[in-house]
Every structure is written in C-alpha cells, then in structure tokens.
Design an enzyme around this catalytic site. Structure first.
Site, mmCIF file in Angstrom:
data_model
loop_
_atom_site.group_PDB
_atom_site.id
_atom_site.type_symbol
_atom_site.label_atom_id
_atom_site.label_comp_id
_atom_site.label_asym_id
_atom_site.label_seq_id
_atom_site.Cartn_x
_atom_site.Cartn_y
_atom_site.Cartn_z
ATOM 1 N N TRP A 323 -55.543 -42.412 -9.797
ATOM 2 C CA TRP A 323 -55.065 -42.440 -8.416
ATOM 3 C C TRP A 323 -54.541 -43.828 -8.060
ATOM 4 C CZ3 TRP A 323 -56.878 -45.366 -4.223
ATOM 5 C CH2 TRP A 323 -56.342 -45.030 -2.980
ATOM 6 N N HIS A 324 -55.189 -44.873 -8.581
ATOM 7 C CA HIS A 324 -54.772 -46.227 -8.258
ATOM 8 C C HIS A 324 -53.412 -46.563 -8.863
ATOM 9 C CE1 HIS A 324 -58.929 -46.967 -6.899
ATOM 10 N NE2 HIS A 324 -58.411 -47.979 -6.239
ATOM 11 N N GLY A 325 -53.106 -46.023 -10.019
ATOM 12 C CA GLY A 325 -51.830 -46.340 -10.631
ATOM 13 C C GLY A 325 -51.537 -45.472 -11.827
ATOM 14 N N PHE A 472 -49.860 -48.888 -3.984
ATOM 15 C CA PHE A 472 -50.650 -47.718 -4.323
ATOM 16 C C PHE A 472 -50.520 -46.633 -3.266
ATOM 17 C CE2 PHE A 472 -53.336 -51.178 -6.333
ATOM 18 C CZ PHE A 472 -52.696 -51.048 -7.535
#
Length: 472
Positions: A323-325, A472
């Site tokens: 989800w962060h990257g 993000f």
C-alpha cells in the site's frame, strides 16, 4: 500544495479561515468543500473530474445498498469495493506489474514492453481507504449513509486530511459533518492553531534539516559508505520520516480542530516502543487500525490457530508495505515488520519483558534497519546499504554542519523523552485539552508565536521542503 509551503501559509490558509469564520453556520460546509476542491485542483486538476465521478458513483451505490436486503445488499458492497480497489490498482500498481512482466519477458528472450507510464494521482491511497470505510461501515450498520451528497463529498475531500491522512473512518466524524458547533470554541481554535504550528515546526525545523543530509548520504555509492556514515544516514532518515509525517498529521489535526472536526490521533511517540507490536500501536495509528478492522479481523484475527494467525499477520503487513508503494523494497519492508510481529508472539515479547525499558533499544534498531528498506530506491540498493551498515568498515565521518548535529540531538531528545511516563502524560494532556486554563492558554500562545516565526523564517530562507508521504 503542501501545508509547509508559502502559498498555503500566506495565502490559501488565511483566506480559507477568514471566509470560514465569517460564513453563517449553514454555509460553513460549503466554504470547506469549495476550499477542498480548490486545494486538490491546485496539484491534481487533471484528476479532479475522475475523483468527483468516483465520489458520485460511491454515493449512489451505497444509497442503493442501504435500501436493499440480503444478497442484493452484498452485491452493492462488492461493487463499491471493486470500483475503489480497481481505481487504486490501476493508478498505483499498473506500472509495477507491467515493469515486472516486461523484465520477466525480456529474461526469456522476448522483447521488452513499451507503454505510457501511468501518473499517480496525489492522495489516492487515502481517498480509497476512506471510500472503502464508508461503504463497509454502512454495510455493517455502524452508521446510516449521509442524506446529503455534499456532506459525503466533504467527508471524502476535506482538505486537511485529503493528501496524507490521518485516515478518518466514516463513523468517527459522521455526526460532525452535520453538527459540530460544540467543537467550534475559542479553546478548540487555540489548541488547533498550537497543534498546527507544532506540526509545522517538526516538519521544517527538524525533518527538513535532517532530510537534506539523509538524501546526500543515501545518494552515495555503496563503496563510499563506511559503517558509521551508513548508520548516520539511516538515523537521519529515521528521524526525518517521523518528524515529517507526524508533523503533517499534527497540522491536519490542528486545522481540523480549528474548524470543529476532531480527527483521530495518528502518532504517539513510536520510537519509545518496547516491541514492534507496540510500535504499530503508536506509528500511523489510523492505518494500523484500518488494517486490523478491515483486513486482519475479517481474515480471522486472533481466533484462528497459531499457524494461520502468523500467515494472516504476514499477509496484512506485506499488503501494508505494498500500500505504501508499488516497489519490491516496500513489500520487503512490510514483510520485515511482519516477521518481527511473528517473532514477538513466538518469544521476543517474553525477552523484552525481562529487559524492561532497555527493550526500547533493540526495537529502535530493528526500526532503523526497516527504514532503510523504505527509503532506498530499490530492493537491491537497500540490501547494499544494509551490508555497509554492518560491514562497511570504520572511517572518519565527513564534515557536517553544527545545525545538523544540534538538530539530530534535538530530534533524539524529542523522540525519546516520552519514555518518562510523566512526560508522556503531560504531552498527551496538552495536545488533547478541550478547555484551557489561562496560564496554559498564555503559554501555548507564546509558544505558537515563537515557533511560527522560526518556521516561517526557515521556509523563506530554504528551498528544501519535500514531503515524504506526498507520493503515497
């Protein structure tokens, strides 16, 4: 437009507050929504129509879901989830999967793929999570859906939390979207301004100073890194990301309080944690709660047998990293934290109990190594950097300014001083105060004025003003 920019501080924010406070109660939501649309349009005008269309679709799908029963209700929920996840998947992960597919194809002798890379809209991860929480909370009966489309749009697009959170779940501010006069008091406004300036100071006076040197050290070739220099770069980034992201959360919470919204806390001194389990109860709290309530518990939570529980933990944190990257180093970062959460349950928590307060040290060192995975441009660069941390040899450090060393010392002090219970209680009481006695109000006003002057002076005199979580 970031909160620490001159455009926001000198023009957008003062104009918004002036209009908001002058507006009658029935028009305050209109002013807030208009400002939010302008705020997003400034940095993402190309995607504004797309986001508005997704908000409209979600609103009517959830209204239909609430009016339905049985399997039809579930179908509308699934439709809403697919709509939001597909939008996130396309914009955030299409490049990742196409690049990896192209690399695999090329390794087998095929031609590399060519495509026009997808541009990532700002704030899409946070938008998606809030649309999902609205859908799921209404489905679960936690709250009835909002009757007004404009109130729903305000919930999704409210500019203080729009770009980087905190992730505000629908039920947490559902009532405030229509009735928040009780929170629009002088005490709340002063406390909100104080909180905003605290966050601004953390961002520009600490994170930016450390970030310049962290960027310089991480930009060196591995052969140029001695072990002490690699550790110094990792420490600088460790404090940079904390004061940058928590500072932004403070600013968002502060703006919210100034206009009557009570956003949930997002950070609580994470570096004094005595285990990685505790770290995730203190770091990016709203994300941790979201992952727990909407992923971990539906997977079985703590009710399953240990082997399944460990798989669930690892799954959730790998997804958290992703989800962060959309890169392998983020996946590795999530897997790294998931591993230590499992080790906590297996034996580390018992070991840490014996160490007492000293368990802060190994937990912090684990966190520092994890941030290298997060900061590096690729998994290969991250592993090369970690190898230098543990085997880079000894060498004298290059010259660093006194400003850097003083800022690093202050960052260390502010990050760890809450390990003293009395300090933590005082800090939490000050930030969460609803009513301010005169001495505290005067003290907060003086601190606000001094920190605001210092922060604005730094912003005017420096061109280095990134925001880590903006992408993000």
């Amino acid at each position: 437009m970031v909160f620490s920019s001159t455009l926001f501080l000198f023009y957008f924010f003062p104009a918004f507050l002036l209009l908001y406070y002058l507006a009658p109660i029935r028009l305050k939501n209109f002013v807030a929504l208009t400002a939010s649309l302008l705020f997003y349009a400034w940095g993402g005008i190309n995607f504004l129509a797309l986001f508005l269309a997704s908000v409209v679709l979600n609103f009517f799908i959830i209204r239909l879901m609430d009016a339905s029963q049985g399997y039809k209700k579930r179908i509308y929920l699934i439709l809403s989830i697919i709509l939001n996840v597909a939008m996130l998947f396309y914009f955030k992960y299409a490049n990742f999967f196409l690049e990896n597919f192209s690399a695999v194809k090329a390794s087998f002798g095929g031609g590399a793929l060519t495509w026009e890379k997808v541009v990532l809209p700002i704030g899409i991860s946070f938008f998606t999570f809030e649309k999902l929480t609205y859908s799921i909370d209404v489905y679960r009966g936690v709250n009835k859906p909002l009757r007004s489309f404009w109130d729903f749009m305000l919930y999704i697009m409210l500019f203080p939390k729009m770009i980087a959170g905190p992730i505000v779940r629908f039920h947490e501010i559902a009532d405030q979207l229509t009735h928040r006069a009780a929170f629009e008091t002088i005490d709340h406004k002063l406390a909100g301004l104080f909180r905003f300036v605290i966050g601004l100071s953390k961002k520009v006076l600490i994170a930016n100073v450390l970030g310049q040197e962290a960027d310089r050290i991480f930009g060196l070739a591995p052969a140029e890194l001695s072990a002490p220099l690699a550790w110094l770069g990792a420490l600088a980034y460790t404090f940079q990301i904390y004061f940058d992201f928590s500072g932004y959360s403070d600013m968002a919470i502060g703006i919210g309080r100034m206009i009557g919204f009570q956003f949930p806390e997002n950070f609580n001194n994470p570096y004094i944690s005595r285990s990685i389990t505790e770290f995730w109860q203190r770091w990016h709290i709203t994300l941790g709660r979201w992952m727990r309530d909407y992923l971990y518990i539906p997977l079985g939570g703590n009710r399953v047998k240990p082997s399944r529980l460990y798989v669930n933990l690892w799954t959730v944190f790998i997804l958290s990293g992703f989800w962060h990257g959309a890169a392998w180093n983020f996946i590795a970062w999530g897997a790294f934290h998931g591993l230590f959460l499992i080790l906590d349950r297996l034996f580390l928590l018992n070991l840490y109990k014996r160490l007492g307060v000293l368990s802060i040290l190994p937990t912090f060192l684990i966190t520092v190594v994890g941030w290298v995975l997060f900061r590096a441009e690729s998994l290969g660069e991250a592993l090369a950097y970690v190898r230098r941390m543990f085997g880079g040899g000894l060498a004298d450090l290059p010259h660093f300014t006194n400003e850097f060393w003083v800022t690093l010392a202050l960052a260390t002090l502010f990050a760890f001083m809450a390990a003293l219970p009395r300090v933590e209680r005082w800090e939490l009481g000050t930030l969460a105060a609803d009513k301010l006695a005169l001495p505290r109000a005067v003290g907060m006003s003086l601190a606000t004025a001094i920190l605001l002057i210092l922060s604005v002076s730094y912003i005017i005199g420096s061109s280095f003003n990134p925001f880590i979580y903006f992408r993000f």
